[in-house]
Enzyme design. Structure first.
Site, PDB file in Angstrom:
ATOM      1  N   SER A  42       0.808  -1.228   0.000  1.00  0.00           N
ATOM      2  CA  SER A  42       0.000   0.000   0.000  1.00  0.00           C
ATOM      3  C   SER A  42       0.839   1.275   0.000  1.00  0.00           C
ATOM      4  CB  SER A  42      -0.942   0.014   1.206  1.00  0.00           C
ATOM      5  OG  SER A  42      -0.225   0.145   2.414  1.00  0.00           O
ATOM      6  N   LYS A 119       0.966   4.424   7.000  1.00  0.00           N
ATOM      7  CA  LYS A 119       0.437   5.242   5.900  1.00  0.00           C
ATOM      8  C   LYS A 119       1.070   6.633   5.976  1.00  0.00           C
ATOM      9  CE  LYS A 119      -2.749   2.050   4.918  1.00  0.00           C
ATOM     10  NZ  LYS A 119      -2.716   1.239   3.681  1.00  0.00           N
TER      11      LYS A 119
END
Length: 278
Positions: A42, A119
């Site tokens: 990701s 993230k």
């Protein structure tokens, strides 16, 4: 008799040494740095599957999430940070708290599952975040984007979980070249980083997210292959992340392996050793 007594004392001293070592390691991991292994794609290409880094816990201070978890399913061990430090949870504050900056790559506890995620911090408290036609808008202004060629990787199972990459150039057979469009995104505070795009999908067209006070909004750099704050927790996403759930900032990759195990030395990516996270 003396020999048995000496042997018994040696055993006790060995046990003490192990206990002390574990206590020191626990304190070190709680207060300073926590190891983190990248399990998914990701955050490509900033972070690749198999990158190993230490998370700087001093960057944002300490909360219940700073306590380490110990999860070893094979041996039935599942000790969560909340089991140890849950008494600190609930007021959304931190001890010696530092202020996260937009663009930081952050490890945090998922607000529902409690698992660790990594993230990029996109939205600060009070921000209005929206994605229009694949372009990030912050407080109603589009971020600066610059085309930066194509990211290429081999179409094959990656890492211990044997995850296959998604490709912009369609389904690609084993060993083929998997491509994604790459751009350089510059945030309002001047932080620039690379992002990848695969295709047109729902996450490229969102409503407006207004980040609540005391919460943060995160997105993955591999924009079309990231479960992040664009998807609410009720739908299996990350949603808004409370301040107390931040664990630390990722500053530098220490080691990297493209194989199923870090022991497979022929899969080591030495060009990523000690590489700074941008």
């Amino acid at each position: 008799m003396a020999s048995k007594a000496k042997s018994g004392n040696s055993f006790v001293e060995t046990i003490k040494t192990i206990v002390y070592a574990l206590l020191i390691a626990g304190v070190f991991r709680t207060l300073f740095f926590q190891p983190f292994w990248i399990p998914s794609g990701s955050m490509k290409e900033t972070l690749l599957i198999g990158d190993f880094l230490f998370v700087n816990k001093m960057a944002y201070g300490y909360s219940y999430a700073s306590c380490p978890s110990l999860i070893i399913p094979r041996f039935g061990i599942d000790i969560d940070a909340e089991d140890v430090c849950g008494w600190m949870k609930g007021d959304n504050t931190r001890i010696l708290g530092g202020t996260p900056e937009r663009g930081d790559v952050v490890v945090f506890r998922h607000p529902v599952s409690g698992r660790d995620f990594i993230k990029r911090l996109i939205g600060l408290p009070g921000d209005r975040i929206q994605v229009k036609d694949g372009v990030l808008h912050i407080n109603d202004t589009a971020v600066q984007l610059e085309d930066n060629g194509v990211f290429e990787e081999t179409a094959e199972a990656q890492g211990p979980q044997r995850l296959r990459p998604r490709c912009e150039n369609g389904p690609v057979g084993d060993g083929g070249v998997c491509q994604k469009s790459r751009q350089i995104e510059t945030l309002p505070n001047g932080v620039s980083h690379k992002i990848l795009n695969i295709g047109n999908q729902a996450s490229d067209h969102t409503g407006v997210y207004t980040v609540p006070e005391g919460y943060y909004f995160f997105m993955g750099d591999n924009r079309d292959n990231s479960s992040d704050s664009r998807l609410p927790q009720s739908a299996g996403g990350v949603g808004y992340v409370p301040y107390e759930n931040l664990i630390g900032r990722a500053d530098r990759i220490m080691f990297s392996s493209a194989g199923r195990s870090m022991l497979f030395f022929w899969t080591w990516r030495s060009d990523r050793f000690f590489k700074g996270v941008e």
